[in-house]
Motif scaffolding. Structure first.
Motif, PDB file in Angstrom:
ATOM      1  N   THR A   1       0.904  -1.390  -0.114  1.00 50.21           N
ATOM      2  CA  THR A   1       0.077   0.044  -0.033  1.00 50.21           C
ATOM      3  C   THR A   1       1.131   1.134  -0.120  1.00 50.21           C
ATOM      4  N   ALA A   2       1.861   1.276   0.877  1.00 48.13           N
ATOM      5  CA  ALA A   2       2.837   2.434   0.906  1.00 48.13           C
ATOM      6  C   ALA A   2       4.117   2.328   0.141  1.00 48.13           C
TER       7      ALA A   2
ATOM      8  N   GLU B   1       0.142   7.323   1.162  1.00 52.24           N
ATOM      9  CA  GLU B   1       0.757   8.107   2.336  1.00 52.24           C
ATOM     10  C   GLU B   1      -0.619   8.189   3.202  1.00 52.24           C
ATOM     11  N   GLU B   2      -1.764   8.343   2.527  1.00 51.59           N
ATOM     12  CA  GLU B   2      -3.026   8.682   3.537  1.00 51.59           C
ATOM     13  C   GLU B   2      -3.315   7.389   4.209  1.00 51.59           C
ATOM     14  N   MET B   3      -2.560   6.331   4.200  1.00 47.11           N
ATOM     15  CA  MET B   3      -2.862   5.095   4.969  1.00 47.11           C
ATOM     16  C   MET B   3      -1.704   5.026   6.009  1.00 47.11           C
TER      17      MET B   3
ATOM     18  N   VAL C   1      -2.411  -0.449   7.261  1.00 49.48           N
ATOM     19  CA  VAL C   1      -3.162  -1.729   6.704  1.00 49.48           C
ATOM     20  C   VAL C   1      -2.677  -2.961   7.221  1.00 49.48           C
ATOM     21  N   CYS C   2      -1.100  -3.073   7.065  1.00 50.82           N
ATOM     22  CA  CYS C   2      -0.464  -4.202   7.595  1.00 50.82           C
ATOM     23  C   CYS C   2       0.719  -4.163   8.672  1.00 50.82           C
ATOM     24  N   GLY C   3       0.792  -2.839   9.085  1.00 56.19           N
ATOM     25  CA  GLY C   3       1.599  -2.602  10.237  1.00 56.19           C
ATOM     26  C   GLY C   3       3.197  -2.458  10.072  1.00 56.19           C
ATOM     27  N   SER C   4       3.553  -2.378   9.052  1.00 55.13           N
ATOM     28  CA  SER C   4       4.781  -2.590   8.704  1.00 55.13           C
ATOM     29  C   SER C   4       5.439  -1.038   9.005  1.00 55.13           C
ATOM     30  N   ASN C   5       6.774  -0.946   9.538  1.00 52.73           N
ATOM     31  CA  ASN C   5       7.448   0.050   9.747  1.00 52.73           C
ATOM     32  C   ASN C   5       7.878   0.760   8.450  1.00 52.73           C
ATOM     33  N   VAL C   6       7.770   2.005   8.067  1.00 56.75           N
ATOM     34  CA  VAL C   6       8.126   2.703   7.031  1.00 56.75           C
ATOM     35  C   VAL C   6       9.034   3.766   7.533  1.00 56.75           C
TER      36      VAL C   6
END
Length: 135
Positions: free
Chosen positions: A13-14, A58-60, A78-83
């Motif tokens: 998503t991101a 970015e909106e997520m 959505v998935c909780g991944s660190n970015v």
């Protein structure tokens, strides 16, 4: 030397692009990094003065900053991944190494906050290694 890197979260998503250079690469064992990663440490790259551009999602994104500290995390809702976190006040972008889709030309430079590491975080060199899930 200016470099270009791309990356994404687990679900895709991101997606982002980073223009800049990684100057530091630390494996942080502080309790906050252990809790946010669910692992022994976080693997964070630091890019002072880098330009972070969100290509999608970015909106997520969600943002968390621990009160009265420099600890902050940006993550996909959505998935909780660190970015990456654009720490504008500190003049740098902090990038979790695992979210990159491109290779980096810097190796970890130090384990930090080792006084906080988990009591189980030792002797990994003696643990068997498998290329895939063992049967």
């Amino acid at each position: 030397m200016d470099q270009k890197h791309t990356g994404s979260c687990l679900c895709g998503t991101a997606k982002f692009e980073l223009q800049g250079e990684f100057k530091k690469f630390f494996l942080c064992h502080c309790s906050r990094c252990r809790k946010s990663s669910g692992s022994a440490h976080c693997s964070n790259l630091f890019a002072p003065g880098a330009q972070l551009t969100w290509l999608s999602g970015e909106e997520m994104l969600s943002f968390y900053k621990h009160e009265d500290t420099n600890f902050a995390r940006t993550f996909c809702s959505v998935c909780g991944s660190n970015v990456p976190t654009d720490a504008k006040a500190r003049g740098l972008v902090v990038v979790p190494a695992g979210c990159l889709d491109t290779d980096v030309d810097i190796s970890p430079q130090a384990h930090i906050f080792t006084s906080s590491k988990g009591n189980w975080d030792d002797g990994f060199e003696n643990v068997p290694a498998f290329e895939e899930m063992p049967s």
